[in-house]
Every structure is written in C-alpha cells, then in structure tokens.
Motif scaffolding. Sequence first.
Motif, PDB file in Angstrom:
ATOM      1  N   HIS A 121      37.162  37.696  36.485  1.00 60.18           N
ATOM      2  CA  HIS A 121      36.174  37.538  35.506  1.00 60.18           C
ATOM      3  C   HIS A 121      36.498  38.278  34.177  1.00 60.18           C
ATOM      4  N   ASN A 122      36.349  37.386  33.171  1.00 60.45           N
ATOM      5  CA  ASN A 122      36.663  37.752  31.664  1.00 60.45           C
ATOM      6  C   ASN A 122      35.541  38.377  31.133  1.00 60.45           C
ATOM      7  N   PRO A 123      35.502  39.698  30.906  1.00 61.06           N
ATOM      8  CA  PRO A 123      34.262  40.249  30.485  1.00 61.06           C
ATOM      9  C   PRO A 123      33.860  39.950  29.131  1.00 61.06           C
ATOM     10  N   ASP A 124      34.659  39.425  28.374  1.00 56.98           N
ATOM     11  CA  ASP A 124      34.157  38.806  27.074  1.00 56.98           C
ATOM     12  C   ASP A 124      33.385  37.479  27.182  1.00 56.98           C
ATOM     13  N   GLU A 125      33.246  36.746  28.308  1.00 60.65           N
ATOM     14  CA  GLU A 125      32.625  35.650  28.635  1.00 60.65           C
ATOM     15  C   GLU A 125      31.453  35.801  29.570  1.00 60.65           C
ATOM     16  N   LEU A 126      31.255  36.950  29.510  1.00 58.91           N
ATOM     17  CA  LEU A 126      29.897  37.036  30.641  1.00 58.91           C
ATOM     18  C   LEU A 126      28.690  37.553  29.731  1.00 58.91           C
ATOM     19  N   GLU A 127      27.511  36.667  30.211  1.00 54.39           N
ATOM     20  CA  GLU A 127      26.177  36.929  29.337  1.00 54.39           C
ATOM     21  C   GLU A 127      25.487  38.126  29.889  1.00 54.39           C
ATOM     22  N   ALA A 128      25.819  38.510  31.020  1.00 56.87           N
ATOM     23  CA  ALA A 128      24.989  39.779  31.522  1.00 56.87           C
ATOM     24  C   ALA A 128      26.055  40.726  32.279  1.00 56.87           C
ATOM     25  N   SER A 129      25.599  41.863  32.363  1.00 58.50           N
ATOM     26  CA  SER A 129      26.322  42.869  33.057  1.00 58.50           C
ATOM     27  C   SER A 129      25.708  43.910  33.332  1.00 58.50           C
ATOM     28  N   VAL A 130      26.461  45.136  33.951  1.00 62.05           N
ATOM     29  CA  VAL A 130      25.792  46.174  34.498  1.00 62.05           C
ATOM     30  C   VAL A 130      24.930  47.124  33.342  1.00 62.05           C
ATOM     31  N   HIS A 131      25.462  46.808  32.212  1.00 61.23           N
ATOM     32  CA  HIS A 131      24.713  47.335  30.869  1.00 61.23           C
ATOM     33  C   HIS A 131      23.136  46.858  30.804  1.00 61.23           C
ATOM     34  N   ASP A 132      22.959  45.600  31.082  1.00 60.88           N
ATOM     35  CA  ASP A 132      21.713  45.056  31.142  1.00 60.88           C
ATOM     36  C   ASP A 132      20.921  45.489  32.411  1.00 60.88           C
ATOM     37  N   GLY A 153      35.981  47.425  31.150  1.00 61.01           N
ATOM     38  CA  GLY A 153      35.982  46.193  32.228  1.00 61.01           C
ATOM     39  C   GLY A 153      37.161  45.837  32.865  1.00 61.01           C
ATOM     40  N   CYS A 154      37.865  46.950  33.176  1.00 58.73           N
ATOM     41  CA  CYS A 154      39.159  46.685  33.889  1.00 58.73           C
ATOM     42  C   CYS A 154      38.919  45.972  35.255  1.00 58.73           C
ATOM     43  N   LEU A 155      37.828  46.580  35.764  1.00 58.95           N
ATOM     44  CA  LEU A 155      37.876  46.080  37.273  1.00 58.95           C
ATOM     45  C   LEU A 155      37.209  44.754  37.185  1.00 58.95           C
ATOM     46  N   THR A 156      36.614  44.585  36.252  1.00 52.68           N
ATOM     47  CA  THR A 156      35.969  43.395  36.284  1.00 52.68           C
ATOM     48  C   THR A 156      36.966  41.965  36.105  1.00 52.68           C
ATOM     49  N   PHE A 157      38.067  42.300  34.984  1.00 51.41           N
ATOM     50  CA  PHE A 157      38.975  41.592  34.765  1.00 51.41           C
ATOM     51  C   PHE A 157      39.882  41.592  35.772  1.00 51.41           C
ATOM     52  N   SER A 158      40.268  42.616  36.564  1.00 48.21           N
ATOM     53  CA  SER A 158      41.149  42.601  37.668  1.00 48.21           C
ATOM     54  C   SER A 158      40.605  41.657  39.107  1.00 48.21           C
ATOM     55  N   LEU A 159      39.456  41.447  39.099  1.00 47.47           N
ATOM     56  CA  LEU A 159      38.692  40.614  40.015  1.00 47.47           C
ATOM     57  C   LEU A 159      38.341  39.243  39.512  1.00 47.47           C
ATOM     58  N   LEU A 174      30.777  41.676  43.051  1.00 44.01           N
ATOM     59  CA  LEU A 174      30.943  42.511  41.864  1.00 44.01           C
ATOM     60  C   LEU A 174      29.889  42.424  40.749  1.00 44.01           C
ATOM     61  N   LEU A 175      29.536  44.005  40.370  1.00 48.32           N
ATOM     62  CA  LEU A 175      28.479  44.172  39.473  1.00 48.32           C
ATOM     63  C   LEU A 175      29.390  44.303  38.184  1.00 48.32           C
ATOM     64  N   PRO A 176      29.425  43.570  37.215  1.00 50.08           N
ATOM     65  CA  PRO A 176      30.579  43.310  36.131  1.00 50.08           C
ATOM     66  C   PRO A 176      30.050  44.547  35.187  1.00 50.08           C
ATOM     67  N   ALA A 177      31.322  44.686  34.269  1.00 49.43           N
ATOM     68  CA  ALA A 177      30.954  45.528  32.905  1.00 49.43           C
ATOM     69  C   ALA A 177      31.414  44.521  31.830  1.00 49.43           C
ATOM     70  N   THR A 178      30.862  45.175  30.805  1.00 52.87           N
ATOM     71  CA  THR A 178      31.488  44.332  29.331  1.00 52.87           C
ATOM     72  C   THR A 178      31.575  45.355  28.350  1.00 52.87           C
ATOM     73  N   ILE A 179      32.076  45.117  27.159  1.00 50.53           N
ATOM     74  CA  ILE A 179      32.230  46.309  26.125  1.00 50.53           C
ATOM     75  C   ILE A 179      30.661  46.784  25.667  1.00 50.53           C
TER      76      ILE A 179
END
Length: 267
Positions: free
Chosen positions: A55-66, A47-53, A87-92
């Motif tokens: 947004h905290n990946p740890d706080e997102l309820e939905a992401s590209v995974h879903d 989620g480095c791109l998500t963070f650099s823009l 942004l279409l974000p990523a999480t772990i």
Amino acid sequence: MVRGMTRILAVANQKGGVAKTTTVASLGAALADLDASVLVVDLDPQGCLTFSLGHNPDELEASVHDVLLGDEEIADVLLDTDDNVTLLPATIDLAGAEALLLMRPGREYALKRALAEVAEDFDVILIDCPPSLGVLTLNGLTAAEQVIVPLQCETLAHRGVGQLMRTVTEVQQITNPQLQLLGAVATLFDARTTHSRDVLSDVADRYGLPVLEPPIPRTVRFAEASASGTSVMRGRKNKGATAYRGLAENLWKHWDAGEPVRTSDLS
C-alpha cells in the motif's frame, strides 16, 4: 491457543536499520501461513511496513494517525494485504500525532484503547514501533503483552539496548505491569563468522537478554522485497523466509501450547 485470546507483540528498537519492519512483515506472513489471523500495526511515520505490504502511504485517506487521535474508527481504517494479514497503516501524518498526543491525558493508552475494539477478531497483533523512544513507541509498549528486540549482529548493535530496556522497565512500572520482554531476535546474522555470535553473546551477557531461535541470516532478498513493496515470504524459496517461518513456529508453540520460547545457546 484458546480462541478469543489475542496475543499482542511489540517489535521495538530505537536504532534504525535493524530489520524491525522486515521482522514484523515476515513474521506476520509466516504466522498467517500457520492459519493464525494476524493484524500488523504500522506505528512508524515513514510508513515502511505499509509500503512493504503493498500500500502506498501517500495515497491513503486514513491511517493509524486518525485512529490514535479519535478521528476514525479503527475498523474503518484496516486494509487487506496479499500476505493474508490485516494492516493498520501509517502515513507521514503520524509525525504530527506525536505532538498532538503529548497534549492529551492518557496519551500512552490511545493504541491500547483502539486495539481493544478489534482484538477479538485476531489471534495475533504485531506492532511495528518507530525507531525512537517517543510517545508512539510508548503506545506500542503499553498496548502489548510482550516485546521482542531485533538486533543486528554488528559491532555497535548493543548501543541503545540499555536505554530501550530502561524504557521497558518504566512502562512495566507505570502503564503496563504485564509487559514481558521475550528477548532479542538476531538479524543480519552471518553464520560464517564468529563475529556475529560474539556480538550476540556480549549483548546476552551484558543485559541478560535471551536470543530467540533461529537467527535471521543476512540476505539480499530482504532489500529486494522492501524496495518492490512485496514480501520476502513470497516467491522463490530463500533462507530469510525459512528463518522467519522457524521464528513464527517458535512463538506460536509458546502461545498455543505454552511451551517456553526456544533460545540460542551462546556459550
């Protein structure tokens, strides 16, 4: 550019630390400054791109995974950013998507299908592929029209380039015959040394890989920006941002006016 014609560019290199995410974030912001509507896709479980823009990946309820697994509509997951890109974000969670996708038929097409639902809303879609050649990178390359390879100007830069190019060839043969390899983007470039130019020349000769203009210089501003969750394109003027604006203009003229991409003369 013909309106309604979306350009989809993957940024890929399975080697880490080559400024891949920085390239996606900075190029996206620079294209937005040229009045292009831009979507950036984070395909990296870190989620480095998500963070650099911002947004905290740890706080997102939905992401590209879903989205890839069909549990969420892509339009419901997109986020706005301060850089005027979407942004279409990523999480772990995305780390688990790799295994789940492997069990599904047509797994390489999941991202392509999702992007088709929103593509007409954007002029450019940039895909940040993870530092591997697994099913997530295959999704990125299958969804893209073109791919560029960030390459750091250091001695071992070419390690893995041949493997990546073989993967691109396989994607062209099997899932995406239209995929075009545009070339390499020189990152961490030090104009004061001949070493940087020698490394690029070696890669260009060995793989027949053109190097896009301009090279991206090594600057501490990139590390500062990624650590703070802000863009290198904002704030005080710096040589890194200037170079990415030049790269964005090079690509935009290629897409908008049909000009050939400008490449470096390494002779």
